[in-house]
Design a protein around this motif. Structure first.
Motif, short mmCIF file in Angstrom:
data_model
loop_
_atom_site.label_atom_id
_atom_site.label_comp_id
_atom_site.label_asym_id
_atom_site.label_seq_id
_atom_site.Cartn_x
_atom_site.Cartn_y
_atom_site.Cartn_z
N VAL A 95 11.12 1.26 2.83
CA VAL A 95 10.06 1.89 3.61
C VAL A 95 10.25 1.53 5.07
O VAL A 95 10.37 0.35 5.43
N ASP A 96 10.28 2.56 5.91
CA ASP A 96 10.38 2.39 7.36
C ASP A 96 9.00 2.65 7.95
O ASP A 96 8.54 3.79 7.96
N PHE A 97 8.33 1.59 8.41
CA PHE A 97 7.06 1.75 9.11
C PHE A 97 7.39 2.00 10.58
O PHE A 97 8.06 1.16 11.20
N TYR A 98 6.96 3.13 11.10
CA TYR A 98 7.36 3.55 12.45
C TYR A 98 6.20 4.27 13.13
O TYR A 98 5.15 4.51 12.55
N ALA A 99 6.45 4.64 14.41
CA ALA A 99 5.53 5.52 15.14
C ALA A 99 6.39 6.44 16.01
O ALA A 99 7.47 6.05 16.46
N ASP A 100 5.89 7.66 16.24
CA ASP A 100 6.65 8.64 17.02
C ASP A 100 6.91 8.18 18.45
O ASP A 100 7.92 8.52 19.04
N TRP A 101 6.01 7.39 19.01
CA TRP A 101 6.13 6.95 20.40
C TRP A 101 7.02 5.72 20.59
O TRP A 101 7.28 5.29 21.70
N CYS A 102 7.50 5.15 19.51
CA CYS A 102 8.23 3.87 19.53
C CYS A 102 9.74 4.08 19.77
O CYS A 102 10.42 4.71 18.96
N GLY A 103 10.25 3.55 20.88
CA GLY A 103 11.67 3.68 21.21
C GLY A 103 12.60 3.09 20.18
O GLY A 103 13.53 3.75 19.71
N PRO A 104 12.40 1.81 19.78
CA PRO A 104 13.27 1.22 18.76
C PRO A 104 13.21 1.99 17.43
O PRO A 104 14.20 2.04 16.70
N CYS A 105 12.05 2.59 17.12
CA CYS A 105 11.93 3.38 15.89
C CYS A 105 12.87 4.59 15.95
O CYS A 105 13.50 4.95 14.96
N LYS A 106 12.94 5.20 17.15
CA LYS A 106 13.83 6.35 17.32
C LYS A 106 15.29 5.92 17.18
O LYS A 106 16.11 6.66 16.65
N ALA A 107 15.62 4.71 17.62
CA ALA A 107 16.98 4.19 17.48
C ALA A 107 17.31 3.92 16.01
O ALA A 107 18.46 4.01 15.59
N MET A 108 16.29 3.60 15.22
CA MET A 108 16.49 3.29 13.79
C MET A 108 16.75 4.56 12.97
O MET A 108 17.42 4.48 11.94
N ALA A 109 16.24 5.69 13.43
CA ALA A 109 16.34 6.94 12.65
C ALA A 109 17.77 7.31 12.25
O ALA A 109 18.03 7.56 11.07
N PRO A 110 18.74 7.35 13.19
CA PRO A 110 20.10 7.72 12.77
C PRO A 110 20.75 6.67 11.86
O PRO A 110 21.56 7.01 11.00
N ILE A 111 20.37 5.40 12.02
CA ILE A 111 20.89 4.35 11.14
C ILE A 111 20.41 4.60 9.72
O ILE A 111 21.18 4.53 8.76
N LEU A 112 19.12 4.93 9.59
CA LEU A 112 18.57 5.21 8.26
C LEU A 112 19.22 6.44 7.63
O LEU A 112 19.44 6.48 6.42
N GLU A 113 19.54 7.45 8.45
CA GLU A 113 20.21 8.65 7.92
C GLU A 113 21.57 8.29 7.35
O GLU A 113 21.95 8.76 6.28
N GLN A 114 22.32 7.44 8.07
CA GLN A 114 23.65 7.04 7.59
C GLN A 114 23.53 6.20 6.31
O GLN A 114 24.32 6.38 5.38
N VAL A 115 22.57 5.30 6.29
CA VAL A 115 22.36 4.46 5.11
C VAL A 115 21.95 5.32 3.91
O VAL A 115 22.42 5.12 2.80
N ALA A 116 21.07 6.29 4.16
CA ALA A 116 20.63 7.20 3.08
C ALA A 116 21.81 7.96 2.51
O ALA A 116 21.92 8.13 1.29
#
Length: 105
Positions: free
Chosen positions: A19-40
């Protein structure tokens, strides 16, 4: 298809749930998105990855005492087995998942 509750999702008996707890306004959360896509893509069919927006789902974030975002929590058979706040590099995340993806219910 009926929308499953958060507890139904994390109690998935067949595979671990990240589970990725995130927010749309969060910069580090946006950086995590492509990492999660690769891991998925790498662990497809072996781990379920879900994203929880803390602004839209404050109860879920509060339930697991999410203080900072992004926070990643890995659930195995409904139990939190690993968690980390901040951006997690892909190799580290793959290593964490590798120790759980082989453990089927």
């Amino acid at each position: 298809m009926a929308k499953k509750s958060f507890n139904e999702l994390i109690n998935s008996p067949g595979m671990p749930v990240l589970v990725d707890f995130y927010a749309d306004w969060c910069g580090p959360c946006k950086a995590m998105a492509p990492i999660l896509e690769q891991v998925a893509a790498r662990h497809q069919g072996k781990v379920k990855i879900i994203k929880v927006d803390v602004d839209r789902n404050p109860a879920a974030a509060q339930q697991f005492r999410v203080q900072g975002i992004p926070t990643l929590i890995l659930f195995h058979k409904g139990q939190p087995v690993w968690r980390q706040s901040g951006v997690v590099p892909e190799p580290q995340l793959n290593q964490v998942l590798a120790s759980y993806v082989g453990q089927r219910a």
